[in-house]
Design an enzyme around this catalytic site. Structure first.
Site, short mmCIF file in Angstrom:
data_model
loop_
_atom_site.label_atom_id
_atom_site.label_comp_id
_atom_site.label_asym_id
_atom_site.label_seq_id
_atom_site.Cartn_x
_atom_site.Cartn_y
_atom_site.Cartn_z
N GLU A 230 8.78 15.44 24.42
CA GLU A 230 8.26 14.23 23.99
C GLU A 230 9.04 12.76 24.41
O GLU A 230 9.76 12.00 23.81
CB GLU A 230 8.08 14.21 22.33
CG GLU A 230 7.67 15.12 21.88
CD GLU A 230 7.60 15.41 20.25
OE1 GLU A 230 8.35 14.44 19.72
OE2 GLU A 230 6.43 15.84 19.89
N GLU B 32 3.81 22.34 19.44
CA GLU B 32 4.46 22.08 18.18
C GLU B 32 3.14 21.76 17.32
O GLU B 32 2.17 20.97 17.92
CB GLU B 32 5.38 21.01 18.03
CG GLU B 32 6.66 21.07 18.37
CD GLU B 32 7.55 19.96 18.17
OE1 GLU B 32 7.32 18.86 17.31
OE2 GLU B 32 8.65 19.95 19.19
#
Ligand SMILES: OC[C@@H]1[C@@H](O)[C@H](O)[C@@H](O)c2[nH]c(CCc3ccccc3)c[n+]21
Length: 451
Positions: free
Chosen positions: A170, A355
């Site tokens: 990320e 995720e």
């Protein structure tokens, strides 16, 4: 007639797993010669985390790793996504290797393989060595070489046993949280630093992939968080705000990595004179062939024009929406929509949901050793169904890693938010699988037919 259980099974070989990150579960951040990270410092800075919570103990995974792998095996996991702590491996960030740090991850990988669980290793999940932050960290162009050096140490030690590598987790959160708004380490608040950090993160990603192609023989990819943006109204202002927000969070990083350019909105509508002109050789370094991408999905954002800085866009709370403990709307359709968007924009690369999960208020462990978490079970069911819908629409989705295996340190929110399918009693470190873990085990066992 009973529904055909095979009608909705997931593809053969679909990788069912769970995810964690080093700083959030390991504890013992300075053990066995490790160096401090920016999160060791940030969490020990008064006021930076809820209740002053730190990663000093967390889930004590650094000591309980063997039992945690046994727990994963008992749940029937086929894969485990984890991250390595850069400053355990290279206490100064570069140069001297701390063999005890490397040995920890080598033992963990061997135990996973021994239990038939495939490791997915993330090199960077936000915990930059403090020693490198002191040298400018993600603002120093040399960080691309530092990161490639760190990756190479791990490639040489673990490649073959680890066959799926991730460079960054990320990059959007690292820059938006760590350099623009300051909510995350290293806590900077600068519109001018943010694009520099973004660009150096992506250069470092490219350098680490290039290094892998010299050393590794398996697969490497990038993990991004995607939050689909839906305009609150069809007004020109809201449509423009939605386009900006989508470019800033969703297109920026995959466009750089896969298309070799940033969306024009970044300079023209968001950062303006704070957006530097980058050299062509930078784009050539960033754009490296990837074997897969990882997408982290939690929620969507209904977006309107606001005077927020510098995006001038903000989320609109949905009156009829269901929200998690972190204030995120439960919106599984957003996962289907974004997977189809990514397929169409980037060419249907093999994709893992690296995720997906939710924090809900979980009751304490009941006497009979149960933790009832129906809201999390419902969340997982809806999102796995959304993935199956995306697969039915032609998306090449290869696996799903639930966030998270364990309740753990939720960064600045400390231990106040619980995402685990396994409950952790932080006082005793006792692990208790929640009802959602039992449900997930059944889903894995039936290849999704029980969902
Ligand atoms: O917040 C839950 C998890 C974190 O515990 C993981 O470390 C991190 O990879 C992760 N990313 C996201 C979505 C992006 C995001 C992160 C933080 C704040 C807002 C959005 C959610 N999560």
């Amino acid at each position: 007639m009973a529904a055909n259980p095979n009608a909705r099974r997931f593809p053969e070989g679909f990788l069912w797993g769970a995810a964690t990150a080093a700083h959030q579960i390991e504890g013992s951040p300075m053990a066995d010669g490790a160096g401090p990270s920016i999160w060791t410092r940030f969490a020990h800075t008064p006021g930076m985390t809820v209740n002053g919570d730190t990663g000093d103990v967390a889930c004590d995974h650094y000591n309980r790793w063997k039992d945690d792998v046994a727990l994963m095996a008992s749940l029937g996991l086929k894969a485990y996504r984890f991250s390595t702590s850069w400053s355990r491996i290279l206490p100064d960030g570069t140069g001297r290797v701390n063999q005890k740090g490397l040995d920890f991850y080598s033992r963990l990988v061997d135990e996973l393989l021994d239990k038939g669980i495939e490791p997915l290793l993330t090199l960077y999940h936000w915990d930059l060595p403090a020693a490198l932050d002191d040298r400018g960290g993600w603002l120093n162009r040399d960080v691309a070489d530092w990161f490639a050096e760190y990756g190479s140490v791990l490639y040489r030690a673990l490649d073959g046993r680890v066959k799926k590598w991730v460079t960054l987790n990320e990059p959007w959160v690292v820059t938006d949280g760590g350099y623009l708004h300051g909510a995350l380490a290293p806590g900077h608040r600068s519109k001018y630093e943010t694009p520099i950090a973004t660009h150096n993160l992506m250069r470092a990603h490219g350098a680490a992939v290039k290094a892998y192609r010299e050393i590794g023989k398996h697969e490497i990819g990038l993990v991004v968080n995607i939050e689909p943006k839906y305009p609150n109204t069809q007004s020109p202002e809201d449509l423009a705000a939605t386009k900006r927000a989508h470019a800033y969070m969703n297109e920026q990083y995959l466009d750089a990595a896969l298309l070799g350019k940033y969306p024009p909105e970044l300079k023209n509508e968001i950062f303006g004179d704070a957006w530097p002109e980058w050299a062509d050789e930078d784009y050539a370094l960033i754009k490296q062939k990837l074997d897969f991408i990882g997408i982290n999905y939690y929620t969507r954002s209904v977006t309107q024009a606001t005077d927020s800085y510098p995006l001038k866009a903000g989320a609109v709370r949905q009156k009829l929406g269901t929200y998690t403990e972190t204030g995120w709307e439960v919106f599984p359709q957003g996962l289907t929509d974004l997977l189809v968007w990514a397929k169409d924009r980037y060419g249907n690369l093999p994709t893992y949901i690296t995720e997906n999960g939710a924090a809900f208020f979980d009751p304490a462990v009941a006497e009979e050793g149960r933790v009832r978490d129906p809201l999390r079970m419902g969340y997982l069911k809806k999102h796995l169904t959304a993935i199956r819908d995306a697969i039915d629409q032609g998306c090449d989705i290869r696996g799903y890693m639930v966030w998270s295996l364990l309740d753990n340190l939720e960064w600045s929110l400390g231990f106040s938010k619980r995402f685990g399918i396994v409950h952790v009693n932080y006082g005793t470190q006792e692990r208790t699988p929640k009802d959602s873990a039992r449900w997930y085990s059944k889903a894995i066992e039936t290849h999704g037919a029980s969902i």
